[in-house]
Write a protein that holds these residues in place. Structure first.
Motif, short mmCIF file in Angstrom:
data_model
loop_
_atom_site.label_atom_id
_atom_site.label_comp_id
_atom_site.label_asym_id
_atom_site.label_seq_id
_atom_site.Cartn_x
_atom_site.Cartn_y
_atom_site.Cartn_z
N SER A 69 18.76 54.47 38.28
CA SER A 69 20.04 54.57 37.59
C SER A 69 19.84 54.33 36.09
N MET A 70 20.82 54.73 35.32
CA MET A 70 20.75 54.52 33.87
C MET A 70 21.34 53.17 33.49
N HIS A 71 21.43 52.30 34.45
CA HIS A 71 21.88 50.93 34.24
C HIS A 71 23.30 50.85 33.69
N TYR A 72 24.12 51.71 34.19
CA TYR A 72 25.55 51.67 33.88
C TYR A 72 26.11 50.37 34.46
N ASN A 73 26.85 49.64 33.68
CA ASN A 73 27.42 48.38 34.15
C ASN A 73 28.93 48.50 34.22
N PRO A 74 29.48 48.74 35.41
CA PRO A 74 30.93 48.89 35.53
C PRO A 74 31.69 47.61 35.19
N PHE A 75 31.02 46.47 35.21
CA PHE A 75 31.69 45.22 34.85
C PHE A 75 32.16 45.25 33.40
N ALA A 76 31.50 46.03 32.57
CA ALA A 76 31.90 46.13 31.16
C ALA A 76 33.25 46.82 31.00
N TYR A 77 33.71 47.50 32.05
CA TYR A 77 34.96 48.24 31.97
C TYR A 77 36.09 47.57 32.75
N HIS A 79 39.03 45.08 32.95
CA HIS A 79 39.93 44.40 32.02
C HIS A 79 41.03 43.63 32.74
N ASN A 80 41.23 43.92 34.03
CA ASN A 80 42.28 43.23 34.77
C ASN A 80 42.01 43.36 36.28
N GLU A 81 42.91 42.80 37.07
CA GLU A 81 42.73 42.81 38.53
C GLU A 81 42.73 44.23 39.11
N LYS A 82 43.51 45.10 38.52
CA LYS A 82 43.57 46.48 39.01
C LYS A 82 42.20 47.16 38.86
N ASP A 83 41.50 46.87 37.77
CA ASP A 83 40.17 47.43 37.56
C ASP A 83 39.18 46.90 38.59
N ILE A 84 39.34 45.63 38.97
CA ILE A 84 38.47 45.05 40.01
C ILE A 84 38.68 45.80 41.32
N LEU A 85 39.94 46.04 41.68
CA LEU A 85 40.23 46.77 42.92
C LEU A 85 39.69 48.19 42.89
N LYS A 86 39.78 48.85 41.74
CA LYS A 86 39.23 50.20 41.61
C LYS A 86 37.72 50.19 41.83
N LEU A 87 37.05 49.21 41.23
CA LEU A 87 35.60 49.11 41.38
C LEU A 87 35.22 48.85 42.84
N VAL A 88 35.94 47.97 43.50
CA VAL A 88 35.66 47.66 44.90
C VAL A 88 35.89 48.89 45.77
N LEU A 113 36.11 40.34 50.37
CA LEU A 113 34.92 39.62 49.91
C LEU A 113 34.47 40.14 48.55
N TYR A 114 34.32 41.46 48.43
CA TYR A 114 33.88 42.03 47.16
C TYR A 114 34.88 41.74 46.05
N THR A 115 36.17 41.83 46.36
CA THR A 115 37.20 41.56 45.36
C THR A 115 37.10 40.12 44.86
N ALA A 116 36.92 39.19 45.79
CA ALA A 116 36.81 37.78 45.41
C ALA A 116 35.55 37.54 44.57
N LEU A 117 34.43 38.08 45.01
CA LEU A 117 33.18 37.85 44.29
C LEU A 117 33.20 38.50 42.90
N ILE A 118 33.66 39.73 42.83
CA ILE A 118 33.71 40.41 41.53
C ILE A 118 34.72 39.72 40.61
N GLY A 119 35.84 39.28 41.18
CA GLY A 119 36.81 38.52 40.39
C GLY A 119 36.21 37.24 39.85
N TYR A 120 35.46 36.54 40.69
CA TYR A 120 34.80 35.31 40.25
C TYR A 120 33.81 35.61 39.12
N ILE A 121 33.02 36.65 39.32
CA ILE A 121 32.03 37.01 38.29
C ILE A 121 32.74 37.38 36.99
N TYR A 122 33.80 38.15 37.09
CA TYR A 122 34.52 38.59 35.89
C TYR A 122 35.16 37.42 35.14
N TYR A 123 35.81 36.52 35.88
CA TYR A 123 36.54 35.44 35.23
C TYR A 123 35.70 34.21 34.90
#
Length: 160
Positions: A69-77, A79-88, A113-123
């Motif tokens: 992969s080209m090391h795209y980091n979706p975490f950089a995009y 900005h809110n809870e809705k974005d976390i749900l889209k990523l999951v 699980l993914y929503t909780a973990l990604i939310g934790y990482i983001y916040y």
């Protein structure tokens, strides 16, 4: 999308490729690009007389083998809870396998699980740890021991 459509090179494209063959089949063609045209629609020629091409910008996000992969980091995009749900949603949709649909209970559990973990990482995580590597480390740390009720895994220690 059949590769013949991509070979027409008349637009910008976003392509999903679960089989991983499109880049192999047309990547070289797209990286060369289309001839640059002047205002009359004729190909522009460089100082050496050769046709000047406008290459496509190709970006690869490989969810199976991140080293390709080209090391795209979706975490950089995010900005809110809705974005976390889209990523999951995208993560689950692209990692379930072809033609497989899991039991609804497990899909919902995975989503939570993914929503909780990604939310934790983001916040909570520092910006240099806001990535898939941290997510994978957290999932790997979720060891369970049924014979030892007092055992606390890494994820439990974080949550406490």
């Amino acid at each position: 999308m059949p590769t013949s459509y991509l070979m027409q090179m008349h637009s910008s494209y976003v392509v999903t490729d679960p089989k991983g063959t499109v880049l192999i089949e047309v990547g070289k063609l797209l990286s060369r690009g289309t001839p640059k045209l002047d205002k009359d629609g004729k190909p522009v020629r460089g100082k050496n007389g050769k046709i000047v091409y406008e290459p496509y910008k190709i970006k690869v996000f490989n969810t199976i083998n991140f080293s390709k992969s080209m090391h795209y980091n979706p975490f950089a995009y995010i900005h809110n809870e809705k974005d976390i749900l889209k990523l999951v949603t995208v993560l689950i949709a692209n990692t379930k396998g072809e033609g497989k649909s899991g039991d609804d209970f497990w899909v919902k559990a995975e989503t939570l699980l993914y929503t909780a973990l990604i939310g934790y990482i983001y916040y909570e995580a520092p910006s240099n740890e806001q990535n898939f590597s941290t997510l994978v480390e957290m999932i790997n740390a979720m060891e369970v021991r049924e014979d030892d009720e007092t055992f606390k895994n890494g994820a439990t220690l974080i949550a406490v």
